[in-house]
Design a protein around this motif. Structure first.
Motif, PDB file in Angstrom:
ATOM      1  N   LYS A  92      52.394  93.824  63.721  1.00  0.00           N
ATOM      2  CA  LYS A  92      53.250  94.071  62.553  1.00  0.00           C
ATOM      3  C   LYS A  92      54.514  93.208  62.596  1.00  0.00           C
ATOM      4  O   LYS A  92      55.101  92.926  61.561  1.00  0.00           O
ATOM      5  CB  LYS A  92      53.623  95.569  62.505  1.00  0.00           C
ATOM      6  CG  LYS A  92      54.325  96.004  61.255  1.00  0.00           C
ATOM      7  CD  LYS A  92      53.364  96.063  60.091  1.00  0.00           C
ATOM      8  CE  LYS A  92      54.029  96.609  58.857  1.00  0.00           C
ATOM      9  NZ  LYS A  92      53.139  96.655  57.719  1.00  0.00           N
ATOM     10  N   GLY A  93      54.935  92.794  63.799  1.00  0.00           N
ATOM     11  CA  GLY A  93      56.126  91.967  63.928  1.00  0.00           C
ATOM     12  C   GLY A  93      57.347  92.699  64.466  1.00  0.00           C
ATOM     13  O   GLY A  93      58.472  92.207  64.368  1.00  0.00           O
ATOM     14  N   CYS A  94      57.138  93.868  65.056  1.00  0.00           N
ATOM     15  CA  CYS A  94      58.241  94.637  65.647  1.00  0.00           C
ATOM     16  C   CYS A  94      58.852  93.847  66.810  1.00  0.00           C
ATOM     17  O   CYS A  94      58.140  93.192  67.563  1.00  0.00           O
ATOM     18  CB  CYS A  94      57.702  95.982  66.123  1.00  0.00           C
ATOM     19  SG  CYS A  94      58.956  97.102  66.750  1.00  0.00           S
ATOM     20  N   LYS A  95      60.173  93.910  66.960  1.00  0.00           N
ATOM     21  CA  LYS A  95      60.870  93.111  67.968  1.00  0.00           C
ATOM     22  C   LYS A  95      61.196  93.862  69.251  1.00  0.00           C
ATOM     23  O   LYS A  95      61.410  93.254  70.296  1.00  0.00           O
ATOM     24  CB  LYS A  95      62.160  92.573  67.369  1.00  0.00           C
ATOM     25  CG  LYS A  95      61.938  91.654  66.189  1.00  0.00           C
ATOM     26  CD  LYS A  95      63.276  91.223  65.608  1.00  0.00           C
ATOM     27  CE  LYS A  95      63.043  90.404  64.370  1.00  0.00           C
ATOM     28  NZ  LYS A  95      63.667  90.949  63.191  1.00  0.00           N
ATOM     29  N   ALA A  96      61.301  95.205  69.179  1.00  0.00           N
ATOM     30  CA  ALA A  96      61.681  95.987  70.355  1.00  0.00           C
ATOM     31  C   ALA A  96      61.006  97.348  70.291  1.00  0.00           C
ATOM     32  O   ALA A  96      60.739  97.875  69.207  1.00  0.00           O
ATOM     33  CB  ALA A  96      63.193  96.155  70.418  1.00  0.00           C
ATOM     34  N   SER A 115      54.848  91.207  76.398  1.00  0.00           N
ATOM     35  CA  SER A 115      55.078  89.778  76.607  1.00  0.00           C
ATOM     36  C   SER A 115      54.271  88.940  75.620  1.00  0.00           C
ATOM     37  O   SER A 115      54.777  87.966  75.058  1.00  0.00           O
ATOM     38  CB  SER A 115      54.720  89.410  78.046  1.00  0.00           C
ATOM     39  OG  SER A 115      54.905  88.050  78.267  1.00  0.00           O
ATOM     40  N   GLN A 116      53.029  89.321  75.393  1.00  0.00           N
ATOM     41  CA  GLN A 116      52.165  88.595  74.461  1.00  0.00           C
ATOM     42  C   GLN A 116      52.779  88.547  73.060  1.00  0.00           C
ATOM     43  O   GLN A 116      52.722  87.520  72.390  1.00  0.00           O
ATOM     44  CB  GLN A 116      50.799  89.273  74.387  1.00  0.00           C
ATOM     45  CG  GLN A 116      49.892  88.697  73.313  1.00  0.00           C
ATOM     46  CD  GLN A 116      48.640  89.545  73.089  1.00  0.00           C
ATOM     47  OE1 GLN A 116      48.371  90.495  73.818  1.00  0.00           O
ATOM     48  NE2 GLN A 116      47.885  89.198  72.085  1.00  0.00           N
ATOM     49  N   TRP A 117      53.364  89.651  72.622  1.00  0.00           N
ATOM     50  CA  TRP A 117      53.924  89.740  71.272  1.00  0.00           C
ATOM     51  C   TRP A 117      55.433  89.509  71.247  1.00  0.00           C
ATOM     52  O   TRP A 117      56.059  89.644  70.198  1.00  0.00           O
ATOM     53  CB  TRP A 117      53.582  91.101  70.651  1.00  0.00           C
ATOM     54  CG  TRP A 117      52.127  91.236  70.417  1.00  0.00           C
ATOM     55  CD1 TRP A 117      51.227  91.930  71.181  1.00  0.00           C
ATOM     56  CD2 TRP A 117      51.376  90.636  69.365  1.00  0.00           C
ATOM     57  NE1 TRP A 117      49.965  91.800  70.659  1.00  0.00           N
ATOM     58  CE2 TRP A 117      50.031  91.013  69.543  1.00  0.00           C
ATOM     59  CE3 TRP A 117      51.702  89.820  68.292  1.00  0.00           C
ATOM     60  CZ2 TRP A 117      49.019  90.597  68.680  1.00  0.00           C
ATOM     61  CZ3 TRP A 117      50.700  89.417  67.434  1.00  0.00           C
ATOM     62  CH2 TRP A 117      49.383  89.801  67.633  1.00  0.00           C
TER      63      TRP A 117
END
Length: 135
Positions: A92-96, A115-117
């Motif tokens: 989805k693009g979540c950062k944390a 780590s992958q995302w």
């Protein structure tokens, strides 16, 4: 250590509560209650297939149905779902992400997925983070 994702963790503009609940005593209940009562000014996105709304906030049935990627997600569900949910958050693009509960055996898999995302991960087995106001 990289600075990636620190802003999203320390000063998120939006927060998804995965496993939000209306049942007192559940982690998802406390997270929703504390975020709303604590003065967080951004969108709070409860994610649960069980309820249409949590604490008066429209709920989303799953991560894919969220209208946008949250800066921060808090995973409050059973630990067996952690890896799948973290993968979905990455897509989805979540950062944390803060993970409340996980067995020690999941740690390496969760770190590899984060780590992958390129997701900043707090936890597992974290109750979250308290940042004093900057006012």
């Amino acid at each position: 250590m990289s600075q990636r994702g620190l802003e999203a963790l320390l000063r998120p503009k939006s927060i998804a509560v995965i496993g939000a609940s209306v049942t007192p005593g559940r982690a998802g209940y406390f997270m929703m209650r504390n975020l709303l009562a604590g003065g967080f000014s951004g969108p709070v996105l409860p994610v649960t297939p069980k309820y249409k709304a949590v604490s008066g906030v429209l709920a989303w049935p799953d991560i894919d149905s969220l209208p946008f990627a949250p800066d921060l997600a808090i995973i409050c569900t059973h630990s067996k779902r952690n890896l799948t949910l973290l993968q979905q958050l990455g897509e989805k693009g979540c950062k944390a992400c803060i993970i409340l509960s996980a067995p020690a055996s999941q740690r390496e898999e969760l770190q590899a997925c984060a780590s992958q995302w390129q997701i900043r991960l707090l936890g597992p087995n974290s109750l979250g983070l308290l940042a004093p106001c900057r006012d």
